[in-house]
Design a protein around this motif. Sequence first.
Motif, PDB file in Angstrom:
ATOM      1  N   GLY A  35      14.794  41.726  25.299  1.00 26.35           N
ATOM      2  CA  GLY A  35      13.760  42.195  24.414  1.00 26.35           C
ATOM      3  C   GLY A  35      14.339  43.908  23.818  1.00 26.35           C
ATOM      4  N   MET A  36      13.926  44.063  22.498  1.00 26.93           N
ATOM      5  CA  MET A  36      14.344  45.473  22.366  1.00 26.93           C
ATOM      6  C   MET A  36      13.615  45.929  21.305  1.00 26.93           C
ATOM      7  N   HIS A  37      13.504  47.077  20.699  1.00 21.81           N
ATOM      8  CA  HIS A  37      12.857  47.677  19.840  1.00 21.81           C
ATOM      9  C   HIS A  37      13.583  48.780  19.107  1.00 21.81           C
ATOM     10  N   PHE A  38      13.507  49.273  17.783  1.00 23.04           N
ATOM     11  CA  PHE A  38      14.126  50.067  17.175  1.00 23.04           C
ATOM     12  C   PHE A  38      13.017  51.358  16.701  1.00 23.04           C
ATOM     13  N   PHE A  39      12.993  52.601  17.250  1.00 19.21           N
ATOM     14  CA  PHE A  39      12.333  53.802  17.181  1.00 19.21           C
ATOM     15  C   PHE A  39      12.754  54.666  16.110  1.00 19.21           C
ATOM     16  N   PRO A  40      12.389  54.901  14.930  1.00 20.30           N
ATOM     17  CA  PRO A  40      12.838  55.850  13.880  1.00 20.30           C
ATOM     18  C   PRO A  40      12.969  57.177  14.615  1.00 20.30           C
ATOM     19  N   ILE A  41      14.205  57.700  14.355  1.00 20.09           N
ATOM     20  CA  ILE A  41      14.436  58.943  14.879  1.00 20.09           C
ATOM     21  C   ILE A  41      13.069  60.211  14.550  1.00 20.09           C
ATOM     22  N   ASP A  42      12.655  59.847  13.686  1.00 21.53           N
ATOM     23  CA  ASP A  42      11.569  60.996  13.033  1.00 21.53           C
ATOM     24  C   ASP A  42      10.291  60.322  13.462  1.00 21.53           C
ATOM     25  N   LEU A  43      10.020  59.353  14.290  1.00 18.08           N
ATOM     26  CA  LEU A  43       8.735  58.595  14.755  1.00 18.08           C
ATOM     27  C   LEU A  43       7.542  59.594  15.077  1.00 18.08           C
ATOM     28  N   LYS A  44       8.134  60.690  15.925  1.00 17.67           N
ATOM     29  CA  LYS A  44       7.373  61.461  16.521  1.00 17.67           C
ATOM     30  C   LYS A  44       6.462  62.477  15.758  1.00 17.67           C
ATOM     31  N   ALA A  45       7.270  62.763  14.254  1.00 15.96           N
ATOM     32  CA  ALA A  45       6.904  63.643  13.251  1.00 15.96           C
ATOM     33  C   ALA A  45       6.226  62.752  12.235  1.00 15.96           C
ATOM     34  N   GLY A  46       5.987  61.366  12.427  1.00 15.94           N
ATOM     35  CA  GLY A  46       5.198  60.847  11.369  1.00 15.94           C
ATOM     36  C   GLY A  46       6.118  59.957  10.452  1.00 15.94           C
ATOM     37  N   GLY A  47       7.409  60.072  10.706  1.00 14.40           N
ATOM     38  CA  GLY A  47       8.507  59.515   9.699  1.00 14.40           C
ATOM     39  C   GLY A  47       8.692  58.120  10.115  1.00 14.40           C
ATOM     40  N   ASN A  48       9.438  57.303   9.510  1.00 15.47           N
ATOM     41  CA  ASN A  48       9.960  55.990   9.492  1.00 15.47           C
ATOM     42  C   ASN A  48      11.325  55.679   8.879  1.00 15.47           C
ATOM     43  N   SER A  49      12.245  56.476   9.510  1.00 14.11           N
ATOM     44  CA  SER A  49      13.565  56.597   9.156  1.00 14.11           C
ATOM     45  C   SER A  49      14.098  55.149   9.403  1.00 14.11           C
ATOM     46  N   SER A  50      14.860  54.522   8.487  1.00 14.44           N
ATOM     47  CA  SER A  50      15.708  53.135   8.676  1.00 14.44           C
ATOM     48  C   SER A  50      17.090  53.398   8.906  1.00 14.44           C
ATOM     49  N   THR A  51      17.548  54.683   8.874  1.00 14.96           N
ATOM     50  CA  THR A  51      19.018  54.904   9.033  1.00 14.96           C
ATOM     51  C   THR A  51      19.547  55.575  10.189  1.00 14.96           C
ATOM     52  N   GLU A  52      18.661  55.998  11.122  1.00 11.49           N
ATOM     53  CA  GLU A  52      18.901  56.786  12.458  1.00 11.49           C
ATOM     54  C   GLU A  52      17.416  56.408  13.441  1.00 11.49           C
ATOM     55  N   GLY A  53      17.864  56.055  14.602  1.00 11.64           N
ATOM     56  CA  GLY A  53      16.893  55.931  15.302  1.00 11.64           C
ATOM     57  C   GLY A  53      17.438  55.613  17.020  1.00 11.64           C
ATOM     58  N   LEU A  54      16.371  55.462  17.719  1.00  9.36           N
ATOM     59  CA  LEU A  54      16.704  54.858  19.154  1.00  9.36           C
ATOM     60  C   LEU A  54      16.675  53.578  19.243  1.00  9.36           C
ATOM     61  N   LEU A  55      17.777  52.752  19.519  1.00  8.57           N
ATOM     62  CA  LEU A  55      17.552  51.019  19.814  1.00  8.57           C
ATOM     63  C   LEU A  55      17.444  50.978  21.368  1.00  8.57           C
ATOM     64  N   VAL A  56      16.441  50.397  21.780  1.00  6.51           N
ATOM     65  CA  VAL A  56      15.866  50.467  23.161  1.00  6.51           C
ATOM     66  C   VAL A  56      15.939  48.998  23.503  1.00  6.51           C
ATOM     67  N   MET A  57      16.820  48.647  24.810  1.00  8.56           N
ATOM     68  CA  MET A  57      16.894  47.278  24.859  1.00  8.56           C
ATOM     69  C   MET A  57      16.687  47.076  26.445  1.00  8.56           C
ATOM     70  N   ASN A  58      16.336  45.842  26.876  1.00  9.95           N
ATOM     71  CA  ASN A  58      16.261  45.453  28.263  1.00  9.95           C
ATOM     72  C   ASN A  58      17.735  44.584  28.615  1.00  9.95           C
ATOM     73  N   HIS A  59      17.914  44.615  29.867  1.00 10.25           N
ATOM     74  CA  HIS A  59      19.053  44.016  30.310  1.00 10.25           C
ATOM     75  C   HIS A  59      18.552  43.270  31.576  1.00 10.25           C
ATOM     76  N   GLU A  60      18.579  41.775  31.493  1.00  9.05           N
ATOM     77  CA  GLU A  60      17.504  41.047  32.179  1.00  9.05           C
ATOM     78  C   GLU A  60      18.122  40.736  33.470  1.00  9.05           C
ATOM     79  N   TYR A  61      19.348  40.122  33.478  1.00 10.15           N
ATOM     80  CA  TYR A  61      20.101  39.675  34.773  1.00 10.15           C
ATOM     81  C   TYR A  61      21.442  39.898  34.575  1.00 10.15           C
ATOM     82  N   ILE A  62      22.457  39.321  35.547  1.00  3.98           N
ATOM     83  CA  ILE A  62      23.755  39.446  35.252  1.00  3.98           C
ATOM     84  C   ILE A  62      24.664  38.287  35.345  1.00  3.98           C
ATOM     85  N   ASN A  63      25.948  38.213  35.218  1.00  4.13           N
ATOM     86  CA  ASN A  63      26.884  37.500  35.388  1.00  4.13           C
ATOM     87  C   ASN A  63      27.769  37.981  36.254  1.00  4.13           C
ATOM     88  N   GLN A  64      27.836  37.626  37.619  1.00  2.00           N
ATOM     89  CA  GLN A  64      28.739  38.424  38.554  1.00  2.00           C
ATOM     90  C   GLN A  64      30.139  37.780  38.256  1.00  2.00           C
TER      91      GLN A  64
END
Length: 679
Positions: free
Chosen positions: A144-173
Amino acid sequence: MAKHDLDPNYLDPNYEPVVNHSENTPFHQVLAARMQRRTVMKGTVGAALASVMGLGLAGCGGDSDSSSTTNTSDTPDADVPTTELGFKAVPVSTANEIKVPEGYSSQAFLPWGTPITGSYPEYKPDGTNTGADQEQQVGMHHDGMHFFPIDLKAGGNSSTEGLLVMNHEYINQGALHASGATYNSNGNRPTDEVRKEIAAHGVSVVHIKQDSNGTWDIVFGSPFNRRITGGTEMEIRGPARGYHKLFTKFSPNGNRTRGTLNNCAMGPTPWGTYLAAEENWHGYFKTSAAERPREQVRHGVDGTSRYDWELAENQADAYVRFDVTPGEGSATDDYRNEANTFGYMVEIDPFNPESAPQKRTALGRFGHEGVIFAPVKEGQPVVCYSGDDSRFEYIYKFVSSKPYYAATAGGYLLDEGTLYVARFNEDGTGEWLPLNLNDADFAAKVAQAVTDGVVGSIPFDGFENQADVLVNTRLAADIAGATTMDRPEWGAVDPNSGEVYFTLTNNSNRGKEGYDDVNAANPIVENRTGHIIRWTEAGNDHTATAFEWDIFVFAGEQGTETVVDDEVIVSLTDDNIFNSPDGLWFDYNGRLWIQTDGSDAAPYQNNMMLAANPETREIKRFFVGPVGCEVTGVVTTPDSKTMFVNIQHPDGNWPDSSDPRPRDATVIVTRDDDGVIGA
């Protein structure tokens, strides 16, 4: 001997023993009574599916001119938006590459091992990166992941810069290390291998930016770039904070823990933070105790662990904690309660890299697949839903005690409230059952269970307090009388109608000896293809305690039909056959995206992602992944012109044919004409 040596399926994150031995009504029996006693053919195998009686839910009407589905229901109201699927369906594929529609392009991005922080250590294809390296690199098995616009906290909705946050579920040893997982002559694991495996779990926060040519890249040196791993210190919040069943040697007062594990889906909060779900966390712990507490029994913690981290050579405190066998002293002298600090939704503030992640215990402790929020309303409670991804488990809803105000909203809203579990009735109605000792009905059921002395097969002498209820959420749901489900996974709320959708991925035990059998009205033997359920809350109020439900679509091969009131609403064709629906997300324009994690055998082939129109139930295949992968995690930028899709556990040497190791990666999808994805 590790459990994965006993059962090769154990390394699959979907592996979880059936631990619900309650006698609650299984969903297939409810569905059988809900369905009319007539059948339609399911594909070419001659099996039959019963048809669903219509509920008249909002958004269920509409005519479709698509050849990929059949819709003969009434035309929707004029004010209900129509969500077009304006692309040509992609065929099924066995190729070791990404397939997208004509007029679209894709490229791999942020593969496992990509350096994102610290000294930015380069990925080494020979598997010799150290544990310290992995703590500064993108983790393994993207989910799972989500894109947070870099200006979100200022009320913006940038589509060219942001924080991509993602989960890493398990591993392939085998891919993670130069020679796979190893053991010394004493049966211990090399310490740095264990450190590296723990570091490959967790969450990545990556600051990304699009240049003038449309190319996305990491913003190197950004203070937002961050790794949260299986060893990161975290706070316990909510009713279980300070509860004695969370006391450990590391946190004698039960207020802290280390790490988040098996993070599958997620949920962005209305106040701009990220909730990572802890799903099959039970398999990371082992116990040698002759008698296990109910907190372990009901989740399947037993005498083996998935990766044997407790066997690290140096026997450091950070690793021995995965052995939850009680010692001779008290709980503050060992890690008998360590597993009780897992199984929660973990809140991470991507815009505050110095903040400690928070485990929100009021949302319950179980195998969280993810969490999905209903649209917030000023001055009203916050509502969110979560599925327990295991066979015969439940769907939950949380309603906050405190109201939401945009100016002051924060994670504290998730620390006080009522956790409910769903019961689906035979007549198409449903109820939310409170798991709260202050509720008279629930308290009476608990009292009866104490009298009986057992819940399912687990001895029961009551709950100490509400914290105990939440630490034992599954047991509380058993007592409440919830409806057992076929692996409830991702949820999604339709932004237009307010309907709630959940994937029920599959249940291979359905119809096997010793499990609930099939019948003429619900003849899905060993349900391997799954379906998607949806409901409308009473009065379209997400805080309501009643709802109406129906089936949105049955998954399956060509010819699988979903029937409402004698009319074929969906008939699957080459353009949209799928099995084992897993990921689910509504985009900003109201399209429903469905991702799969099922069999890669014919006719389905590689796992895929489809788009659906919720009003007409038109469904088209949009994306097919490489060989062996799960397609999971999807989000777009606010302008809907860039889509991010995650590929987990690919086989072979995808995405780089010159690399001997497969690498999980994010895929960027764009339209060649710079248009809206899916339109």
